[in-house]
Design an enzyme around this catalytic site. Structure first.
Site, short mmCIF file in Angstrom:
data_model
loop_
_atom_site.label_atom_id
_atom_site.label_comp_id
_atom_site.label_asym_id
_atom_site.label_seq_id
_atom_site.Cartn_x
_atom_site.Cartn_y
_atom_site.Cartn_z
N GLU A 209 -5.55 -19.50 -14.54
CA GLU A 209 -6.74 -19.95 -14.74
C GLU A 209 -6.62 -21.25 -15.86
OE1 GLU A 209 -10.29 -17.53 -15.15
OE2 GLU A 209 -11.67 -19.29 -15.03
N ARG B 190 0.49 -5.24 -17.43
CA ARG B 190 0.74 -6.19 -18.38
C ARG B 190 1.26 -6.06 -19.72
NH1 ARG B 190 -4.28 -8.70 -17.99
NH2 ARG B 190 -4.27 -10.03 -19.92
N LYS C 135 -7.08 -14.67 -23.69
CA LYS C 135 -7.42 -16.04 -23.73
C LYS C 135 -8.54 -16.30 -24.67
CE LYS C 135 -5.98 -17.21 -19.58
NZ LYS C 135 -5.82 -17.99 -18.24
#
Ligand code: ATP
Ligand code: MG
Length: 566
Positions: free
Chosen positions: A40, A265, A275
């Site tokens: 994104e 992850r 982020k």
């Protein structure tokens, strides 16, 4: 935070994703595989994304498939073209290229058409409940939710309302398009989740064309299908979303559906990989920007002196798992050190200088000494280093009262100067406050490195620079950005920012040998005995700036040895 893991030094066999891919190729389920990396564009990529990039592009490359770069740009409020450009630069820098570059926003038209199709099939409806009302009727983990009063409205009515949503007739938040699945499902993601919401916001690519935007799960599944993705690799938090991913494609009657596979992850000690958090560090002025060398972003690591090879090696060593864990940041540092040890030219720099005067060296005479550029790589050759009467050495390489086993300079003691001669400290000159300002030494002309007389040995060797030739340089010494292994673990009543390390950057004025000052931004060196350094973009001619990429001491090697011994 979970337990810190020590990955096996060599990955035993194939990981579970590569096994699935191989099976699918062998069984003929797919003639060719297709993956995608779907960021994104709402921030810079970090080392966690690098794991996903190495996986998606790596698997495609290894099995002769394709990998797309797809921007998941379905949230107009947080996204920006600055991020799009940075993402592309980072993926390329890591050594990968994409087969196709797409944007989920390219598919807004098709996603909309598919949504109408869901309504026609009786699989979706327009719901007039507000977000609060939806939340209140969703139920809990132990209790089922309640059907929306709008769930059974006629298809034609939903179609009409959906078209009017799209035409901009209704206010933000007043209606949603919801999937009609099961309000009693134990998986809350399946309790009639929203597929579309109204958001009268400008999109960085589609401008004001749309005022309704698809929700992530729906957009992601359909975008994967449109691109013919075979293996949709994502992180574990999407495991509970997989039934919805599958539902979207099945409800539309689509064939050749991609298979979503989740992997753990990456989490790293002393590091935040989110982020949102990283953006906060940037906007709050806690770091100098997304590419601050203390940041775990790819741009930050690059500026810090990380190489793509080191990052790819790291991604390979951590492997893939189905359970979340935390990797020791020392492993990342170890990978860089190993890479630079092979490749970085050596040079000498003195960060905390004290002057040495060789009283028996004639004034004005300069000798060119021969120095090896990289003992690990004979092809790197040698260079000349100017040597004269006045030198700088590290303040720490002199002790007036040497502790036991101190083999460096002290009054009356001898030490070898790297690539040069053995010198003896004869006299210590101090200022009025008692600070050492000069060491008056003599050199032994029979001890030049590489020559016959050099057979005479002393216990210590120290680095130095010639005072007449050295170039002043700024050196930025970095430490961890956070003081806690888990930066999110803040003391009672305080937030994660209290874990910021106030001493994460130390700026020093150093002297470097001229060969180091010739480096262009991005060039890397080993400063002998000090660590690996890279030339920063802030350098100007005659005034280089260096970032310390990583020190020489390898804590990871120690951990590994201990692990093997255990
Ligand atoms: P963040 O939580 O940092 O904002 P994200 O998951 O929202 O990350 P995306 O841009 O959606 O960021 O991620 C793109 C891809 O990278 C996704 O497939 C995601 O699963 C993967 N990814 C993100 N963070 C990690 C991580 N820490 N380890 C491995 N893969 C990751
Ligand atoms: Mg995300």
């Amino acid at each position: 935070m979970e337990e810190t893991t020590t990955p096996a030094p060599e990955t035993a066999g194939k990981d579970f994703i590569r096994e699935i891919v191989e099976d699918d190729l062998k069984s003929g389920k797919h003639a060719k595989i297709a993956t995608r990396f779907p960021p994104e564009p709402n921030g810079y990529l970090h080392i966690g994304h690098a794991k996903s990039i190495c996986l998606n592009f790596g698997v495609a490359r290894e099995y002769g498939g394709t990998c797309n770069l797809r921007y998941d740009d379905t949230n107009p409020l947080k996204e920006d073209v600055e991020y799009v450009d940075a993402i592309e630069a980072d993926v390329r820098w890591l050594g990968f290229g994409w087969n196709g570059k797409y944007y989920a926003s390219d598919y807004f038209g098709r996603l909309y058409d598919f949504a109408e199709e869901l309504i026609r099939r009786g699989k979706a409806f327009v719901c007039d409940l507000t977000a609060d009302e939806v939340r209140a009727t969703r139920g809990t983990l132990t209790e089922p939710g309640q059907n929306s009063p709008y769930r059974d409205r006629p298809v034609e009515e939903s179609l009409d309302l959906f078209r009017r949503m799209r035409a901009g007739e209704f206010a933000d938040g007043s209606r949603t398009l919801r999937a009609k699945i099961d309000m009693a499902s134990p998986n809350i993601n399946l309790r009639d989740p929203a597929l579309y919401r109204i958001r009268k916001a400008h999109h960085h690519r589609t401008g004001d064309d749309w005022c309704i935007y698809p929700m992530y799960d729906y957009a992601h599944a359909v975008s994967d299908w449109i691109e013919g993705i075979t293996h949709s690799l994502c992180t574990l938090e999407f495991e509970d979303h997989r039934p919805l991913y599958d539902w979207c494609l099945l409800a539309l009657g689509l064939e050749n559906r991609p298979r979503q596979i989740e992997f753990a992850r990456l989490n790293l000690t002393y590091t935040l990989l989110s982020k949102r958090r990283l953006l906060h560090l940037v906007t709050g002025g806690h770091v100098r920007g997304w590419d601050d060398p203390r940041m775990p972003t790819i741009a930050g690591l690059r500026r810090r002196g990380y190489t793509p090879e080191a990052i790819r090696d790291f991604a390979e060593r951590i492997g893939l798992a189905k359970r979340d864990s935390v990797v020791d940041v020392a492993l990342l540092e170890h990978c860089l050190r190993e890479d630079l040890n092979r490749r970085a030219p050596r040079g000498m720099a003195v960060i905390d200088p004290v002057k040495v005067v060789l009283t028996n060296w004639p004034e004005g005479v300069v000798e060119e000494l021969e120095a090896v550029n990289n003992p690990e790589d004979p092809s790197a050759g040698t260079r000349k280093v100017a040597f004269g009467r006045e030198l700088f050495v590290e303040r720490d390489d002199f002790r007036e009262v040497p502790p036991p086993k101190y083999h460096r300079l002290s009054p009356g003691n001898e030490v070898r100067l790297r690539w040069g001669f053995i010198i003896r400290c004869e006299e210590v000159v101090k200022d009025a406050d008692g600070n050492v300002v000069e060491l008056r030494c003599t050199y032994d002309p029979t001890t030049k490195s590489g020559e016959a007389g050099a057979a005479r040995k002393v216990k210590g060797t120290i680095h130095w620079v010639s005072a007449a030739h050295a170039v002043p340089a700024e050196v930025r010494l970095y430490d961890r950005l956070f003081t806690r292994e888990d930066p999110n673990d803040a003391p009672e009543g305080q937030d994660w920012l209290t874990n910021l390390n106030p001493a994460s950057l130390e700026v020093r004025q150093a002297f470097v040998e001229p060969a180091l000052a010739m480096g262009v931004p991005g060039a890397y060196f080993q400063f002998e005995r000090l660590g690996y350094f890279t030339v920063d973009a802030d350098s100007v001619p005659g005034k280089p700036v260096f970032n310390r990429s990583v020190g020489l001491r390898d804590t990871w090697a120690k951990i590994e040895r201990k692990g093997r011994a255990a």
